[in-house]
Design an enzyme around this catalytic site. Sequence first.
Site, PDB file in Angstrom:
ATOM      1  N   HIS A   1     -10.451   1.272   2.423  1.00 35.77           N
ATOM      2  CA  HIS A   1     -10.193   2.276   3.455  1.00 35.77           C
ATOM      3  C   HIS A   1     -11.383   2.172   4.402  1.00 35.77           C
ATOM      4  O   HIS A   1     -12.473   2.654   4.088  1.00 35.77           O
ATOM      5  CB  HIS A   1     -10.067   3.678   2.853  1.00 35.77           C
ATOM      6  CG  HIS A   1      -9.767   4.726   3.882  1.00 35.77           C
ATOM      7  ND1 HIS A   1      -8.596   5.424   3.909  1.00 35.77           N
ATOM      8  CD2 HIS A   1     -10.491   5.156   4.953  1.00 35.77           C
ATOM      9  CE1 HIS A   1      -8.601   6.259   4.949  1.00 35.77           C
ATOM     10  NE2 HIS A   1      -9.741   6.118   5.597  1.00 35.77           N
TER      11      HIS A   1
ATOM     12  N   LYS B   1      -9.809  -0.155  -5.200  1.00 32.26           N
ATOM     13  CA  LYS B   1      -9.793   0.506  -3.901  1.00 32.26           C
ATOM     14  C   LYS B   1     -11.132   1.141  -3.589  1.00 32.26           C
ATOM     15  O   LYS B   1     -11.669   1.907  -4.394  1.00 32.26           O
ATOM     16  CB  LYS B   1      -8.692   1.585  -3.907  1.00 32.26           C
ATOM     17  CG  LYS B   1      -8.535   2.353  -2.603  1.00 32.26           C
ATOM     18  CD  LYS B   1      -7.951   1.499  -1.482  1.00 32.26           C
ATOM     19  CE  LYS B   1      -7.993   2.214  -0.143  1.00 32.26           C
ATOM     20  NZ  LYS B   1      -6.795   2.994   0.155  1.00 32.26           N
TER      21      LYS B   1
ATOM     22  N   HIS C   1       1.392   5.460  -1.749  1.00 29.37           N
ATOM     23  CA  HIS C   1       0.965   6.584  -2.595  1.00 29.37           C
ATOM     24  C   HIS C   1       2.199   7.156  -3.272  1.00 29.37           C
ATOM     25  O   HIS C   1       3.140   7.585  -2.595  1.00 29.37           O
ATOM     26  CB  HIS C   1       0.294   7.674  -1.742  1.00 29.37           C
ATOM     27  CG  HIS C   1      -0.941   7.191  -1.070  1.00 29.37           C
ATOM     28  ND1 HIS C   1      -2.192   7.313  -1.637  1.00 29.37           N
ATOM     29  CD2 HIS C   1      -1.127   6.544   0.109  1.00 29.37           C
ATOM     30  CE1 HIS C   1      -3.095   6.769  -0.826  1.00 29.37           C
ATOM     31  NE2 HIS C   1      -2.473   6.295   0.235  1.00 29.37           N
TER      32      HIS C   1
ATOM     33  N   HIS D   1       0.866  -1.195   0.000  1.00 27.50           N
ATOM     34  CA  HIS D   1       0.000   0.000   0.000  1.00 27.50           C
ATOM     35  C   HIS D   1       0.897   1.239   0.000  1.00 27.50           C
ATOM     36  O   HIS D   1       1.514   1.569   1.006  1.00 27.50           O
ATOM     37  CB  HIS D   1      -0.891   0.019   1.247  1.00 27.50           C
ATOM     38  CG  HIS D   1      -1.825   1.192   1.298  1.00 27.50           C
ATOM     39  ND1 HIS D   1      -3.183   1.052   1.492  1.00 27.50           N
ATOM     40  CD2 HIS D   1      -1.616   2.520   1.181  1.00 27.50           C
ATOM     41  CE1 HIS D   1      -3.760   2.243   1.496  1.00 27.50           C
ATOM     42  NE2 HIS D   1      -2.821   3.158   1.300  1.00 27.50           N
TER      43      HIS D   1
HETATM   44 ZN   LIG Z   1      -3.374   5.163   1.768  1.00 23.68          ZN
END
Ligand SMILES: [Zn+2]
Length: 349
Positions: free
Chosen positions: A139, A102, A18, A16
Site C-alpha cells: 500500500h 502485505k 478484501h 487484490h
Molecule cells: Zn485494499
Amino acid sequence: MTKPSPLRLTRPDDWHVHLRDGIVLKDVVPHTAAQFARAIVMPNLKPPVVTATMAAAYRERILAAVPAAMNFEPLMTLYLTDNTSPDEIRRAVDSGFVHGVKLYPAGATTNSDAGVTDIQRCMRTLEVMQDTGLPLLIHGEVTEHSIDIFDREAVFIDRILQPLRKSLPALRVVFEHITTKDAAEYVRDAEGDIAATITAHHLMYNRNAIFQGGIRPHYYCLPVLKREPHRLALVEAAISGNPRFFLGTDSAPHPKGLKEHACGCAGCYTALHAMELYAEVFEANNALDKLEGFASFFGADFYRLPRNTDVVTLQKSEWIIPDELTLGDTTLVPLDAGRSLRWKFIPHG
Ligand SMILES: [Zn+2]
C-alpha cells in the site's frame, strides 16, 4: 440489426480483494467467486493475519463460504508488522497457499494500525522474501499528516519505495492499487521485478466523483481518487498490454451505515460487477482486445501460477446495479448503485 458478438475470455483472477471475515463471508465470497478463479485476499482483519497458521484458518473460513457450484481458490497473504520474523516468511513459503506479504504503512487505511512504523525494522524479513521470491504487496502511501492526501503516493515512491528497492533489488514487488501518473510511470520504467494492480474505480473516476453535487461517500476510497491526468495515465497503463499492469479490484465491503457516516470508511464495493466495469473502461478506450491480458494472464504470470484454462463470457446486455446488497445483518451499497451497465458477465464460455 445484428446482435453484438459476446466477448470470450480466459477466466480472470482478482489480484487484490478484501473479503473480511465472519458472517459477511457468505455474502461477499460468492460475488468474487462468481467472476474470478482466484483472488489475492488481503490480511487486514481484526486482528490482522500475521502468521501462516492464521492464514490457513482464514483460508478454511473463506472456502466454507464458496457456493458448492463454484470453483474458487483464495490466495492468502500475511500482514507485515514490525515484528514479522524471517522464520514466519519461511513457514509462509512452505505452506504453498501464502502468495504474498502485505505492507501497510501504519495508519494508511482500514485496520492498518498494526502496520509497519519503519521499514528499516523489517529488513531481515524482507531479505528472506527476496531470497525466496515471495512478493511484497505494497500500500504505497506515506502517512504523515504534513503531506497532502493527494500527494501521499508520489511521496511514497521517492521516500520509501526507491530506497527500499535499491537495498533489495531482487525483492519482488506489487505496487497495489496505483492511483497516479507518477506510480504508473515508475512501474513502467523501473528495473527489476515489479508490477502494479489497478482498480476499476480508479480507471473510471477522478476525484470530482467524491464531490459531485454534494459529498459522495461511496466514491471515497484509499488511496483517494486523483485528478483527471492521473486517471488517464492509469487507463493508458491498463490498456497498454504491458504485463506489469494487471487487475486488482480492491473491492472492500463496508456496511452502508459506516460509509454514510460523519467519519465514513474508505473503500468501494465492486466484487459483484467487477468485470462489467473493467469491460466498460476498455471498450470506451477501444481496447477490448487488451482486457484478457490485463484480467486473465499477467497477474498469474507475475505470481508464477498457471494461467486459468476455462472460459467466461461478457455479453452486451443491460442490467441495473442493485441499490443495496446483503452484508451479514446489514447492507452495503455497491459502486455505481442504481446505474445501468452495458455488459453482463456469464461465468461460463
Ligand atoms: Zn485494499
